[in-house]
Design a protein around this motif. Sequence first.
Motif, PDB file in Angstrom:
ATOM      1  N   GLY A   1       0.794  -1.235   0.000  1.00 14.38           N
ATOM      2  CA  GLY A   1       0.000   0.000   0.000  1.00 14.38           C
ATOM      3  C   GLY A   1       0.820   1.275   0.000  1.00 14.38           C
ATOM      4  O   GLY A   1       0.250   2.365  -0.080  1.00 14.38           O
ATOM      5  N   THR A   2       2.146   1.130   0.075  1.00 15.24           N
ATOM      6  CA  THR A   2       3.009   2.311  -0.046  1.00 15.24           C
ATOM      7  C   THR A   2       3.760   2.302  -1.383  1.00 15.24           C
ATOM      8  O   THR A   2       4.592   3.174  -1.623  1.00 15.24           O
ATOM      9  N   GLY A   3       3.493   1.306  -2.217  1.00  8.89           N
ATOM     10  CA  GLY A   3       4.224   1.168  -3.483  1.00  8.89           C
ATOM     11  C   GLY A   3       3.537   1.878  -4.637  1.00  8.89           C
ATOM     12  O   GLY A   3       2.561   2.621  -4.452  1.00  8.89           O
TER      13      GLY A   3
ATOM     14  N   SER B   1      13.325  -1.503  -6.690  1.00 15.85           N
ATOM     15  CA  SER B   1      11.877  -1.567  -6.838  1.00 15.85           C
ATOM     16  C   SER B   1      11.560  -1.547  -8.319  1.00 15.85           C
ATOM     17  O   SER B   1      11.933  -0.623  -9.011  1.00 15.85           O
ATOM     18  N   THR B   2      10.874  -2.569  -8.822  1.00 18.64           N
ATOM     19  CA  THR B   2      10.620  -2.625 -10.265  1.00 18.64           C
ATOM     20  C   THR B   2       9.234  -2.156 -10.598  1.00 18.64           C
ATOM     21  O   THR B   2       8.316  -2.383  -9.966  1.00 18.64           O
TER      22      THR B   2
ATOM     23  N   GLN C   1       5.360   4.036 -14.679  1.00 17.33           N
ATOM     24  CA  GLN C   1       5.979   4.649 -13.498  1.00 17.33           C
ATOM     25  C   GLN C   1       7.345   4.065 -13.164  1.00 17.33           C
ATOM     26  O   GLN C   1       8.044   4.613 -12.304  1.00 17.33           O
ATOM     27  N   ASN C   2       7.764   2.982 -13.838  1.00 19.39           N
ATOM     28  CA  ASN C   2       9.144   2.508 -13.635  1.00 19.39           C
ATOM     29  C   ASN C   2      10.148   3.620 -13.958  1.00 19.39           C
ATOM     30  O   ASN C   2      11.237   3.671 -13.393  1.00 19.39           O
ATOM     31  N   PHE C   3       9.758   4.511 -14.895  1.00 19.14           N
ATOM     32  CA  PHE C   3      10.687   5.567 -15.318  1.00 19.14           C
ATOM     33  C   PHE C   3      10.718   6.747 -14.346  1.00 19.14           C
ATOM     34  O   PHE C   3      11.674   7.498 -14.316  1.00 19.14           O
TER      35      PHE C   3
ATOM     36  N   LEU D   1       5.203 -10.541  -2.925  1.00 17.85           N
ATOM     37  CA  LEU D   1       6.632 -10.233  -2.753  1.00 17.85           C
ATOM     38  C   LEU D   1       7.386 -11.051  -3.795  1.00 17.85           C
ATOM     39  O   LEU D   1       7.468 -12.286  -3.692  1.00 17.85           O
ATOM     40  N   ASP D   2       7.921 -10.373  -4.808  1.00 16.79           N
ATOM     41  CA  ASP D   2       8.616 -11.091  -5.884  1.00 16.79           C
ATOM     42  C   ASP D   2       9.776 -11.902  -5.317  1.00 16.79           C
ATOM     43  O   ASP D   2      10.530 -11.425  -4.465  1.00 16.79           O
ATOM     44  N   GLY D   3       9.901 -13.111  -5.810  1.00 19.25           N
ATOM     45  CA  GLY D   3      10.980 -13.979  -5.347  1.00 19.25           C
ATOM     46  C   GLY D   3      10.545 -14.890  -4.211  1.00 19.25           C
ATOM     47  O   GLY D   3      11.201 -15.888  -3.935  1.00 19.25           O
TER      48      GLY D   3
ATOM     49  N   ALA E   1       2.126  -2.998   4.714  1.00 15.07           N
ATOM     50  CA  ALA E   1       3.525  -2.835   4.298  1.00 15.07           C
ATOM     51  C   ALA E   1       4.367  -2.941   5.559  1.00 15.07           C
ATOM     52  O   ALA E   1       3.839  -2.861   6.669  1.00 15.07           O
ATOM     53  N   ARG E   2       5.662  -3.120   5.392  1.00 18.08           N
ATOM     54  CA  ARG E   2       6.499  -3.282   6.583  1.00 18.08           C
ATOM     55  C   ARG E   2       6.391  -2.079   7.504  1.00 18.08           C
ATOM     56  O   ARG E   2       6.357  -2.224   8.720  1.00 18.08           O
ATOM     57  N   ARG E   3       6.284  -0.894   6.909  1.00 15.90           N
ATOM     58  CA  ARG E   3       6.257   0.297   7.783  1.00 15.90           C
ATOM     59  C   ARG E   3       4.943   0.423   8.545  1.00 15.90           C
ATOM     60  O   ARG E   3       4.834   1.229   9.449  1.00 15.90           O
TER      61      ARG E   3
END
Length: 297
Positions: free
Chosen positions: A21-23, A296-297, A141-143, A72-74, A44-46
Amino acid sequence: MARLTDRGLTGGMDPILVLGGTGKVGSRVVSRFNQQGTDVLVGARRTGFDWLDQSTWDPALAGVRAVFVVPLDGATLTGEFVSKAVEAGVERVVLLSGRGVDVPGYGSDDNTAGLTHVLGEKAVRELDIPWTILRPGWFAQNFSEGFFAPAVQAGELRLPAGDGAATFVDAEDIADVAVAALTEDKHAGETYELSGPRALTMAQVADAISTASGREVRYVPITSEEFIAESVRDGWPQQDAADFADVIGAIRRGLDAHVSDGVPRALGREARDFATFASNALWSAVPSPWRDGRPST
Ligand SMILES: NC(=O)c1ccc[n+]([C@@H]2O[C@H](COP(=O)([O-])OP(=O)(O)OC[C@H]3O[C@@H](n4cnc5c(N)ncnc54)[C@H](OP(=O)(O)O)[C@@H]3O)[C@@H](O)[C@H]2O)c1
Protein backbone atom coordinates in the motif's frame (compact mmCIF):
# COMPACT_ATOMS: atom_id res chain seq x y z
CA MET A 1 -21.61 -2.47 11.58
CA ALA A 2 -19.56 0.04 13.55
CA ARG A 3 -16.12 -1.21 14.63
CA LEU A 4 -13.56 0.07 17.05
CA THR A 5 -10.19 0.21 15.28
CA ASP A 6 -6.87 1.81 16.08
CA ARG A 7 -8.13 4.71 14.01
CA GLY A 8 -11.24 5.16 16.21
CA LEU A 9 -14.86 4.20 15.75
CA THR A 10 -15.67 3.63 12.09
CA GLY A 11 -19.19 3.23 10.78
CA GLY A 12 -20.29 1.22 7.78
CA MET A 13 -18.42 -1.57 6.10
CA ASP A 14 -15.33 -3.47 7.19
CA PRO A 15 -12.06 -2.18 5.72
CA ILE A 16 -10.18 -3.23 2.63
CA LEU A 17 -6.55 -4.27 3.12
CA VAL A 18 -4.09 -3.10 0.46
CA LEU A 19 -0.76 -4.93 0.53
CA GLY A 20 2.10 -3.00 -1.04
CA GLY A 21 0.00 0.00 0.00
CA THR A 22 3.01 2.31 -0.05
CA GLY A 23 4.22 1.17 -3.48
CA LYS A 24 3.56 2.36 -7.03
CA VAL A 25 0.20 0.64 -7.47
CA GLY A 26 -0.93 0.12 -3.86
CA SER A 27 -0.45 3.77 -2.85
CA ARG A 28 -2.72 4.81 -5.71
CA VAL A 29 -5.35 2.27 -4.64
CA VAL A 30 -5.16 3.57 -1.07
CA SER A 31 -5.52 7.19 -2.15
CA ARG A 32 -8.59 6.35 -4.25
CA PHE A 33 -10.26 4.66 -1.26
CA ASN A 34 -9.33 7.60 0.97
CA GLN A 35 -10.89 10.00 -1.54
CA GLN A 36 -14.07 7.87 -1.65
CA GLY A 37 -14.24 7.69 2.15
CA THR A 38 -13.83 3.88 2.03
CA ASP A 39 -12.13 2.41 5.10
CA VAL A 40 -8.72 1.13 3.97
CA LEU A 41 -5.73 -0.45 5.72
CA VAL A 42 -2.18 -0.20 4.34
CA GLY A 43 -0.23 -3.47 4.44
CA ALA A 44 3.52 -2.84 4.30
CA ARG A 45 6.50 -3.28 6.58
CA ARG A 46 6.26 0.30 7.78
CA THR A 47 2.68 -0.41 8.97
CA GLY A 48 3.58 -3.74 10.62
CA PHE A 49 2.80 -6.25 7.84
CA ASP A 50 5.77 -8.30 6.68
CA TRP A 51 5.47 -11.02 4.04
CA LEU A 52 8.49 -12.71 5.62
CA ASP A 53 7.06 -12.73 9.18
CA GLN A 54 3.85 -14.77 9.23
CA SER A 55 3.03 -13.65 12.79
CA THR A 56 2.07 -10.27 11.21
CA TRP A 57 -0.47 -11.79 8.80
CA ASP A 58 -3.44 -12.53 11.12
CA PRO A 59 -3.40 -9.08 12.77
CA ALA A 60 -3.37 -7.46 9.32
CA LEU A 61 -6.31 -9.60 8.16
CA ALA A 62 -8.52 -9.19 11.23
CA GLY A 63 -11.94 -7.76 10.34
CA VAL A 64 -11.03 -7.15 6.70
CA ARG A 65 -13.62 -7.66 3.92
CA ALA A 66 -11.39 -7.64 0.83
CA VAL A 67 -7.66 -7.77 0.10
CA PHE A 68 -5.54 -6.39 -2.71
CA VAL A 69 -2.56 -8.75 -2.84
CA VAL A 70 0.70 -7.27 -4.14
CA PRO A 71 3.03 -10.27 -3.87
CA LEU A 72 6.63 -10.23 -2.75
CA ASP A 73 8.62 -11.09 -5.88
CA GLY A 74 10.98 -13.98 -5.35
CA ALA A 75 8.87 -15.44 -2.52
CA THR A 76 6.22 -18.10 -3.04
CA LEU A 77 3.93 -17.08 -0.18
CA THR A 78 0.79 -15.89 -1.99
CA GLY A 79 -0.97 -19.27 -1.63
CA GLU A 80 -0.41 -19.44 2.14
CA PHE A 81 -1.47 -15.83 2.54
CA VAL A 82 -4.74 -16.09 0.62
CA SER A 83 -5.64 -19.30 2.54
CA LYS A 84 -5.17 -17.35 5.77
CA ALA A 85 -7.27 -14.55 4.33
CA VAL A 86 -10.19 -16.91 3.63
CA GLU A 87 -9.88 -18.41 7.14
CA ALA A 88 -10.01 -14.88 8.55
CA GLY A 89 -13.33 -14.24 6.74
CA VAL A 90 -12.11 -12.15 3.81
CA GLU A 91 -14.80 -12.16 1.11
CA ARG A 92 -12.87 -11.03 -1.99
CA VAL A 93 -9.26 -11.19 -3.23
CA VAL A 94 -7.69 -9.20 -6.07
CA LEU A 95 -4.19 -10.29 -7.08
CA LEU A 96 -1.56 -8.17 -8.81
CA SER A 97 0.27 -10.54 -11.17
CA GLY A 98 2.10 -9.73 -14.41
CA ARG A 99 1.54 -10.02 -18.15
CA GLY A 100 3.61 -12.79 -19.72
CA VAL A 101 3.01 -15.18 -16.84
CA ASP A 102 1.37 -17.71 -19.21
CA VAL A 103 3.51 -16.96 -22.30
CA PRO A 104 6.06 -19.67 -23.12
CA GLY A 105 9.55 -18.19 -23.38
CA TYR A 106 8.58 -14.88 -21.76
CA GLY A 107 10.99 -15.47 -18.90
CA SER A 108 13.41 -18.26 -18.10
CA ASP A 109 12.20 -21.14 -15.90
CA ASP A 110 14.41 -20.02 -13.01
CA ASN A 111 13.05 -16.44 -12.97
CA THR A 112 11.98 -16.12 -9.32
CA ALA A 113 9.56 -13.21 -9.85
CA GLY A 114 7.82 -15.19 -12.61
CA LEU A 115 7.43 -18.18 -10.29
CA THR A 116 5.87 -15.92 -7.64
CA HIS A 117 3.12 -14.96 -10.09
CA VAL A 118 2.61 -18.42 -11.63
CA LEU A 119 2.08 -20.04 -8.21
CA GLY A 120 0.18 -17.03 -6.85
CA GLU A 121 -2.33 -17.09 -9.72
CA LYS A 122 -2.85 -20.85 -9.31
CA ALA A 123 -3.61 -20.44 -5.60
CA VAL A 124 -6.03 -17.56 -6.17
CA ARG A 125 -7.94 -19.41 -8.92
CA GLU A 126 -8.53 -22.29 -6.48
CA LEU A 127 -10.21 -20.05 -3.87
CA ASP A 128 -13.89 -20.53 -3.02
CA ILE A 129 -14.44 -16.78 -2.70
CA PRO A 130 -14.69 -14.21 -5.53
CA TRP A 131 -11.30 -13.31 -6.98
CA THR A 132 -9.89 -11.19 -9.79
CA ILE A 133 -6.40 -11.31 -11.30
CA LEU A 134 -4.68 -8.23 -12.77
CA ARG A 135 -1.87 -8.86 -15.21
CA PRO A 136 -0.24 -5.52 -16.01
CA GLY A 137 2.57 -5.17 -18.52
CA TRP A 138 5.53 -2.85 -17.84
CA PHE A 139 4.56 0.12 -15.67
CA ALA A 140 5.11 3.62 -17.07
CA GLN A 141 5.98 4.65 -13.50
CA ASN A 142 9.14 2.51 -13.64
CA PHE A 143 10.69 5.57 -15.32
CA SER A 144 9.57 8.08 -12.67
CA GLU A 145 9.31 6.06 -9.43
CA GLY A 146 10.92 2.68 -10.06
CA PHE A 147 13.97 0.93 -11.35
CA PHE A 148 14.54 3.13 -14.41
CA ALA A 149 14.28 6.42 -12.49
CA PRO A 150 18.00 6.85 -11.70
CA ALA A 151 18.85 6.25 -15.36
CA VAL A 152 16.30 8.90 -16.35
CA GLN A 153 17.91 11.27 -13.86
CA ALA A 154 21.35 10.44 -15.25
CA GLY A 155 20.04 11.12 -18.79
CA GLU A 156 20.94 7.66 -20.15
CA LEU A 157 18.68 4.60 -20.29
CA ARG A 158 21.16 1.72 -20.68
CA LEU A 159 18.98 -1.37 -21.23
CA PRO A 160 19.09 -4.69 -23.10
CA ALA A 161 15.78 -3.94 -24.87
CA GLY A 162 17.19 -3.64 -28.42
CA ASP A 163 14.66 -2.01 -30.75
CA GLY A 164 11.77 -3.77 -29.03
CA ALA A 165 8.64 -1.90 -28.02
CA ALA A 166 6.29 -2.22 -25.06
CA THR A 167 2.75 -1.00 -24.34
CA PHE A 168 3.59 0.61 -20.98
CA VAL A 169 0.62 0.78 -18.62
CA ASP A 170 -0.05 3.72 -16.31
CA ALA A 171 -0.22 2.68 -12.63
CA GLU A 172 -3.20 5.05 -12.37
CA ASP A 173 -5.10 2.69 -14.68
CA ILE A 174 -3.99 -0.38 -12.72
CA ALA A 175 -5.27 1.30 -9.55
CA ASP A 176 -8.60 2.18 -11.20
CA VAL A 177 -9.08 -1.46 -12.21
CA ALA A 178 -8.02 -2.69 -8.75
CA VAL A 179 -10.56 -0.43 -7.01
CA ALA A 180 -13.31 -1.59 -9.38
CA ALA A 181 -12.41 -5.25 -8.83
CA LEU A 182 -12.27 -4.81 -5.03
CA THR A 183 -15.71 -3.18 -4.86
CA GLU A 184 -17.87 -4.46 -7.77
CA ASP A 185 -19.25 -8.01 -8.16
CA LYS A 186 -18.99 -8.09 -11.96
CA HIS A 187 -15.20 -8.56 -11.96
CA ALA A 188 -15.27 -11.88 -10.08
CA GLY A 189 -13.45 -14.65 -11.95
CA GLU A 190 -11.92 -12.22 -14.46
CA THR A 191 -8.26 -12.07 -15.47
CA TYR A 192 -7.50 -8.60 -16.81
CA GLU A 193 -4.38 -8.09 -18.90
CA LEU A 194 -3.55 -4.40 -18.65
CA SER A 195 -1.53 -2.26 -21.05
CA GLY A 196 -1.35 1.22 -22.47
CA PRO A 197 -2.98 1.99 -25.84
CA ARG A 198 0.20 1.89 -28.02
CA ALA A 199 3.66 0.39 -28.11
CA LEU A 200 6.76 2.56 -27.67
CA THR A 201 10.40 1.63 -28.18
CA MET A 202 12.84 2.71 -25.49
CA ALA A 203 14.07 5.42 -27.88
CA GLN A 204 10.49 6.73 -28.17
CA VAL A 205 10.13 6.56 -24.37
CA ALA A 206 13.32 8.61 -23.97
CA ASP A 207 11.99 11.19 -26.46
CA ALA A 208 8.61 11.40 -24.68
CA ILE A 209 10.28 11.89 -21.30
CA SER A 210 12.71 14.46 -22.72
CA THR A 211 9.80 16.42 -24.18
CA ALA A 212 7.70 16.27 -21.00
CA SER A 213 10.50 16.87 -18.51
CA GLY A 214 12.69 19.31 -20.39
CA ARG A 215 15.60 17.05 -19.38
CA GLU A 216 17.49 15.28 -22.15
CA VAL A 217 17.26 11.49 -21.85
CA ARG A 218 18.70 9.10 -24.44
CA TYR A 219 18.39 5.35 -24.88
CA VAL A 220 21.58 3.27 -25.15
CA PRO A 221 20.94 -0.37 -26.11
CA ILE A 222 23.32 -2.76 -24.33
CA THR A 223 23.61 -6.56 -24.09
CA SER A 224 22.09 -8.58 -21.25
CA GLU A 225 25.60 -9.46 -20.07
CA GLU A 226 26.55 -5.77 -19.93
CA PHE A 227 23.32 -4.97 -18.09
CA ILE A 228 23.90 -7.69 -15.48
CA ALA A 229 27.54 -6.64 -14.98
CA GLU A 230 26.59 -2.94 -14.59
CA SER A 231 23.73 -3.76 -12.19
CA VAL A 232 25.92 -5.99 -10.01
CA ARG A 233 28.55 -3.22 -9.99
CA ASP A 234 25.77 -0.87 -8.74
CA GLY A 235 25.08 -3.27 -5.85
CA TRP A 236 22.33 -5.56 -7.18
CA PRO A 237 22.29 -9.21 -6.16
CA GLN A 238 23.31 -11.35 -9.16
CA GLN A 239 19.98 -13.25 -9.25
CA ASP A 240 17.91 -10.04 -9.25
CA ALA A 241 20.04 -8.57 -12.04
CA ALA A 242 19.70 -11.78 -14.07
CA ASP A 243 15.91 -11.93 -13.47
CA PHE A 244 15.56 -8.34 -14.60
CA ALA A 245 17.72 -8.77 -17.71
CA ASP A 246 15.59 -11.81 -18.49
CA VAL A 247 12.28 -9.91 -18.47
CA ILE A 248 13.69 -6.86 -20.27
CA GLY A 249 14.72 -9.42 -22.91
CA ALA A 250 11.00 -10.08 -23.45
CA ILE A 251 10.69 -6.50 -24.76
CA ARG A 252 13.65 -7.09 -27.10
CA ARG A 253 12.03 -10.30 -28.33
CA GLY A 254 8.77 -8.47 -29.16
CA LEU A 255 6.68 -10.17 -26.47
CA ASP A 256 5.43 -6.93 -24.87
CA ALA A 257 4.42 -4.94 -27.95
CA HIS A 258 0.75 -5.97 -28.05
CA VAL A 259 -2.15 -3.94 -26.69
CA SER A 260 -4.27 -5.73 -24.07
CA ASP A 261 -7.98 -5.12 -23.56
CA GLY A 262 -8.15 -5.21 -19.73
CA VAL A 263 -8.60 -1.49 -19.08
CA PRO A 264 -11.47 -1.04 -21.59
CA ARG A 265 -13.05 -4.34 -20.55
CA ALA A 266 -12.98 -3.55 -16.82
CA LEU A 267 -13.66 0.18 -16.95
CA GLY A 268 -15.44 0.84 -20.28
CA ARG A 269 -12.86 3.46 -21.33
CA GLU A 270 -9.51 3.62 -23.09
CA ALA A 271 -6.23 3.25 -21.21
CA ARG A 272 -4.14 6.37 -20.52
CA ASP A 273 -1.42 7.13 -23.08
CA PHE A 274 2.30 7.26 -22.19
CA ALA A 275 2.40 10.95 -23.17
CA THR A 276 -0.27 11.68 -20.55
CA PHE A 277 1.76 9.82 -17.93
CA ALA A 278 4.92 11.70 -18.96
CA SER A 279 3.26 15.10 -18.74
CA ASN A 280 1.76 14.32 -15.29
CA ALA A 281 4.92 12.82 -13.73
CA LEU A 282 6.99 14.89 -11.33
CA TRP A 283 10.36 14.53 -13.04
CA SER A 284 12.07 16.95 -10.67
CA ALA A 285 11.11 14.82 -7.64
CA VAL A 286 12.15 11.38 -8.85
CA PRO A 287 12.86 9.32 -5.68
CA SER A 288 15.48 6.64 -5.23
CA PRO A 289 14.14 3.22 -6.28
CA TRP A 290 16.29 1.45 -3.70
CA ARG A 291 14.56 -0.02 -0.69
CA ASP A 292 16.64 -1.98 1.80
CA GLY A 293 19.17 -2.89 -0.84
CA ARG A 294 16.59 -4.23 -3.30
CA PRO A 295 15.54 -2.38 -6.42
CA SER A 296 11.88 -1.57 -6.84
CA THR A 297 10.62 -2.63 -10.26
N1 LIG B 1 7.11 -2.68 -12.34
C1 LIG B 1 6.55 -3.30 -13.37
O1 LIG B 1 6.72 -2.92 -14.52
C2 LIG B 1 5.67 -4.49 -13.11
C3 LIG B 1 4.96 -5.08 -14.18
C4 LIG B 1 4.11 -6.15 -13.92
C5 LIG B 1 3.96 -6.63 -12.62
N2 LIG B 1 4.68 -6.04 -11.61
C6 LIG B 1 4.51 -6.58 -10.24
O2 LIG B 1 4.09 -5.53 -9.37
C7 LIG B 1 4.47 -5.91 -8.05
C8 LIG B 1 5.07 -4.72 -7.35
O3 LIG B 1 4.13 -3.68 -7.29
P1 LIG B 1 4.59 -2.16 -7.13
O4 LIG B 1 5.57 -1.86 -8.22
O5 LIG B 1 3.37 -1.33 -7.01
O6 LIG B 1 5.36 -2.20 -5.75
P2 LIG B 1 6.64 -1.32 -5.35
O7 LIG B 1 6.46 0.08 -5.82
O8 LIG B 1 7.86 -2.09 -5.76
O9 LIG B 1 6.52 -1.32 -3.77
C9 LIG B 1 6.68 -2.52 -3.02
C10 LIG B 1 5.64 -2.53 -1.91
O10 LIG B 1 5.77 -3.74 -1.18
C11 LIG B 1 6.08 -3.43 0.17
N3 LIG B 1 7.01 -4.44 0.67
C12 LIG B 1 8.29 -4.66 0.27
N4 LIG B 1 8.81 -5.70 0.96
C13 LIG B 1 7.84 -6.13 1.80
C14 LIG B 1 7.77 -7.16 2.78
N5 LIG B 1 8.82 -7.96 3.06
N6 LIG B 1 6.61 -7.32 3.46
C15 LIG B 1 5.55 -6.50 3.23
N7 LIG B 1 5.55 -5.53 2.31
C16 LIG B 1 6.69 -5.34 1.60
C17 LIG B 1 6.67 -2.03 0.15
O11 LIG B 1 6.45 -1.34 1.37
P3 LIG B 1 7.50 -1.35 2.59
O12 LIG B 1 8.83 -1.06 1.97
O13 LIG B 1 6.97 -0.30 3.51
O14 LIG B 1 7.42 -2.72 3.17
C18 LIG B 1 5.82 -1.38 -0.94
O15 LIG B 1 4.56 -1.00 -0.44
C19 LIG B 1 5.44 -7.07 -8.17
O16 LIG B 1 4.78 -8.28 -7.83
C20 LIG B 1 5.81 -7.05 -9.65
O17 LIG B 1 6.16 -8.35 -10.14
C21 LIG B 1 5.52 -4.99 -11.80
